[in-house]
Design an enzyme around this catalytic site. Structure first.
Site, PDB file in Angstrom:
ATOM      1  N   ASP A   9       0.861  -1.184   0.000  1.00 49.41           N
ATOM      2  CA  ASP A   9       0.000   0.000   0.000  1.00 49.41           C
ATOM      3  C   ASP A   9       0.893   1.228   0.000  1.00 49.41           C
ATOM      4  OD1 ASP A   9      -0.183   0.834   3.255  1.00 49.41           O
ATOM      5  OD2 ASP A   9       0.060  -1.302   2.874  1.00 49.41           O
ATOM      6  N   GLU A 100      -8.467   4.271  11.409  1.00 53.84           N
ATOM      7  CA  GLU A 100      -7.504   4.083  12.498  1.00 53.84           C
ATOM      8  C   GLU A 100      -7.354   5.392  13.264  1.00 53.84           C
ATOM      9  OE1 GLU A 100      -3.240   4.120  11.140  1.00 53.84           O
ATOM     10  OE2 GLU A 100      -4.188   3.716   9.183  1.00 53.84           O
TER      11      GLU A 100
END
Length: 296
Positions: A9, A100
Site C-alpha cells: 500500500d 484508524e
C-alpha cells in the site's frame, strides 16, 4: 489460503515508480486516494500508471477522518468515490476504508457508534458498484469495531495490520480473527520502506480474467410453424389399383373407405389410435398419414 499474493500500500510517502516492489514479487498495489473530504494523493496518478506498466492490480484506500459521525462518513465516501472515478479505478477492485486512530479520526466512541459510521461509509461505496473492505490494526478491530456486523454484511472484507517481530508473513502468529481478507504483516517490506500485505482471498480475479468466460445458455431453435392445411396424395398400395384405404372418425372408429391414386385436401391433423391422421372431410373422415404423401 490458496496462494500467497503480495501487495503493497502506497501513499505520497512512497515512490511513484512501482518497479522495486514489482521486482520483489508484489502483484498489486493499494494506493491512497483520499483523506477526509479535503485531501487527494498528488502521487496517485503516477503510482497507478507505473503499476499498470508492470501489470499490477490496482486498488485504492481512503483514510478516515469521520470518527463515529455517520453524516461525515457519507460525505467522505462521496469524496472517495469522486477520486476513484477520476483515477479510473476499476469497479472490479476494492475501495478500502482505512479507519484508524489519528488526530483527525476519533476512535473513542462506543463500538456500536463506530461501527454504524463505518458501515455508512461502506454502504455508499458498495452502492456505487465497488468491492469494499475495512482496514485497521488487529487490536483496534477487535476492541473498537463490531467486526461481526461488518463481516455479516460484506463477507470476508477485513484488512488487518499485525506485525510479527520477524517482519515476514509467519502464519504461526497470524492475527486470529474472522473475516480477514488481507494481512498487513510489516511496515518495511524487503527494506523498501513500504507496508507489506498478503492476500488471504482472491482479491482480483474474475471469471473473465481466468479465461473462464461465462457460458451463454444454448438457445433451442424455435419450432417451425405447423402447416395444418394442404393436399395429400393416396398412392396405389401393393401395385393393386383396387386397394382402398379405410378412414377413421375422431374417436378412432373405422368408417368408410377411399380409393388410392387420389388426391385430397386436408384441413387438420392429429394422432388417432397412435397414428398421425389427416382430416379430409367431416369429423368422421381421417385418413392415416402412413398411406399418404403430402404434395402441397
Amino acid at each position: 489460503m490458496s496462494s500467497k499474493e503480495y501487495l503493497v500500500d502506497v501513499s505520497a510517502y512512497q515512490n511513484t515508480s512501482m518497479a522495486s516492489y514489482h521486482a520483489h514479487g508484489a502483484t498489486g498495489i493499494i494506493v491512497k486516494g483520499t483523506e477526509g473530504t479535503w485531501y487527494r494523493n498528488p502521487s496517485a496518478s503516477k503510482q497507478i500508471a507505473s503499476a499498470h506498466h508492470y501489470h499490477m492490480w490496482v486498488h485504492m484506500y481512503h483514510f478516515a477522518n469521520f470518527g463515529h459521525s455517520v453524516h461525515q462518513a457519507k460525505l467522505e465516501a462521496q469524496a472517495c468515490l469522486a477520486e476513484a472515478k477520476r483515477l479510473n479505478i476499476s469497479k472490479k477492485r476494492y475501495l478500502w476504508l482505512d479507519w484508524e486512530e489519528s488526530t483527525q479520526n476519533y476512535i473513542q466512541g462506543s463500538r456500536s457508534v463506530n461501527t454504524k459510521a463505518i458501515l455508512a461509509f461502506m454502504a455508499e461505496i458498495k452502492k456505487a458498484g465497488y468491492k469494499v473492505g475495512l482496514y485497521s490494526g488487529a487490536y483496534l478491530l477487535k476492541n473498537n469495531v463490531d467486526t461481526r456486523e461488518v463481516v455479516k454484511k460484506y463477507g470476508t472484507c477485513l484488512w488487518a495490520a499485525s506485525y510479527p517481530s520477524s517482519g515476514v508473513a509467519d502464519f504461526d502468529v497470524f492475527p486470529s480473527m474472522n473475516g480477514v481478507a488481507m494481512w498487513q504483516f510489516t511496515d518495511n517490506w524487503h527494506g523498501l520502506n513500504v507496508d507489506g500485505n498478503v492476500a488471504l482471498i482472491n482479491l482480483h480475479y474474475t471469471d473473465e480474467a481466468k479465461g473462464k468466460a461465462t457460458k451463454k445458455p444454448i438457445e433451442k431453435p424455435k419450432p417451425k410453424p405447423v402447416k395444418k392445411t394442404g393436399i395429400v396424395y393416396a398412392p396405389v398400395i401393393n401395385h393393386n389399383p383396387n386397394w382402398k384405404i379405410r378412414l377413421l372418425d375422431s374417436d378412432g372408429h373405422y368408417t368408410k373407405y377411399i380409393k388410392t391414386n387420389t388426391r385430397w385436401k386436408y384441413f387438420d391433423f392429429k394422432t388417432i389410435r397412435g397414428m398421425k391422421c389427416y382430416k379430409i372431410g367431416t369429423d368422421t373422415q381421417w385418413v392415416p398419414a402412413k398411406y399418404t404423401k403430402i404434395i402441397e
